[in-house]
Design a protein around this motif. Structure first.
Motif, PDB file in Angstrom:
ATOM      1  N   SER A 296       0.837  -1.197   0.000  1.00 37.75           N
ATOM      2  CA  SER A 296       0.000   0.000   0.000  1.00 37.75           C
ATOM      3  C   SER A 296       0.879   1.256   0.000  1.00 37.75           C
ATOM      4  N   PRO A 297       0.513   2.319  -0.693  1.00 40.42           N
ATOM      5  CA  PRO A 297      -0.734   2.513  -1.450  1.00 40.42           C
ATOM      6  C   PRO A 297      -0.591   2.168  -2.932  1.00 40.42           C
ATOM      7  N   ARG A 298       0.387   1.362  -3.284  1.00 42.01           N
ATOM      8  CA  ARG A 298       0.551   1.001  -4.695  1.00 42.01           C
ATOM      9  C   ARG A 298      -0.593   0.072  -5.107  1.00 42.01           C
ATOM     10  N   LYS A 299      -1.163   0.321  -6.295  1.00 37.51           N
ATOM     11  CA  LYS A 299      -2.217  -0.553  -6.810  1.00 37.51           C
ATOM     12  C   LYS A 299      -1.587  -1.843  -7.350  1.00 37.51           C
ATOM     13  N   ILE A 300      -2.213  -2.963  -7.015  1.00 38.70           N
ATOM     14  CA  ILE A 300      -1.647  -4.256  -7.386  1.00 38.70           C
ATOM     15  C   ILE A 300      -2.541  -4.961  -8.410  1.00 38.70           C
ATOM     16  N   THR A 301      -1.939  -5.366  -9.503  1.00 39.30           N
ATOM     17  CA  THR A 301      -2.727  -6.093 -10.503  1.00 39.30           C
ATOM     18  C   THR A 301      -2.896  -7.546 -10.074  1.00 39.30           C
ATOM     19  N   SER A 302      -3.901  -8.182 -10.648  1.00 34.79           N
ATOM     20  CA  SER A 302      -4.109  -9.593 -10.308  1.00 34.79           C
ATOM     21  C   SER A 302      -2.944 -10.440 -10.813  1.00 34.79           C
ATOM     22  N   ALA A 303      -2.278  -9.982 -11.866  1.00 37.35           N
ATOM     23  CA  ALA A 303      -1.114 -10.728 -12.374  1.00 37.35           C
ATOM     24  C   ALA A 303       0.024 -10.722 -11.353  1.00 37.35           C
ATOM     25  N   GLU A 304       0.264  -9.563 -10.740  1.00 33.48           N
ATOM     26  CA  GLU A 304       1.324  -9.474  -9.730  1.00 33.48           C
ATOM     27  C   GLU A 304       0.968 -10.318  -8.503  1.00 33.48           C
TER      28      GLU A 304
END
Lengths: 157, 157
Positions: free
Chosen positions: B19-27
């Motif tokens: 957080s607060p970085r947005k995380i993709t489902s791939a990551e």
């Protein structure tokens, strides 16, 4: 396997109900509605651990070796369902972490493995403690007076 | 399924760590070392239940919707592993008893079914109460300081 536990509990209660009549494994299998082969292994374990005694021959059969009051439900659970050795198939991540990424502190892959293993191990120990609170007499009473066991647990908690 | 619970816990802790970085489902799938398809369903459940928020597009990804302290581990367990509806495959005997033998009082086939169902149902409720004693913050602390969770449980019991 949970069915093994049920086989043990059912067998012991059946022997108690029919005491002092000797019960053959064929009769037991009929009450359990299982193939005799499926219960042979558990009966052998119960015999080795001193729960039941058996004799072969024309008038052979099984008898309880000690009263139900001296049989703890948790001990039977532990005997028939050994603790899970590895939670690997229920756990995400890898104990080694991400090899390609192992300098990245933000990755929790390795640590989560240890944390989840501890969580599941402690939860399982707690689960077993629940069964250890009861003797086979508690289950016998419930057989004849259904609802007794629910009342007992509610009183204890 | 127990793996679903691990996926949920791992995903939430990963989002918190980053957080607060947005995380993709791939990551996320990479950290979980699972195929993205296997985690999509759980992410969707977490989204619907207000644990995470997600956005699509170039800078899309997932974020936590509330702090870990407001997430109960037991609530996540109940969400991802619904209680067993039927213990039939773990239980011996038959709820109808032995049809050919139903006037025989010595047979316990029908009653044992009810007694074992109550035993397993109450044990499962007790098992779930264990998880409900903790918040996701407890697991987060253990991630960074392994052994914390064991100490915590020992203190509580």
């Amino acid at each position: 396997m949970k069915l093994d536990f049920s086989v043990a509990v059912h067998s012991l209660l059946y022997l108690d109900e029919n005491s002092p009549r000797k019960i053959t494994s064929a009769e037991l299998a009929k009450s359990l509605q299982l193939n005799p082969v499926m219960i042979r292994n558990i009966l052998s374990v119960l015999h080795k651990q001193g729960y039941i005694e058996g004799s072969v021959g024309k008038n052979g059969g099984y008898l309880l070796q000690r009263p139900l009051a001296e049989m703890n439900v948790g001990a039977l659970y532990d005997l028939t369902i050994p603790p899970t050795i590895s939670y690997a198939r229920f756990i995400t991540g890898d104990s080694k972490g991400l090899v390609a990424n192992d300098t990245d502190d933000s990755d929790i892959s390795a640590n989560i493995n240890e944390t989840l293993t501890d969580l599941f191990t402690l939860a399982d120990a707690d689960y077993r403690r629940f069964y250890h609170r009861f003797s086979m007499t508690d289950l016998k009473t419930d057989l004849h007076q259904h609802g007794h066991f629910i009342d007992l647990v509610n009183q204890l908690s």
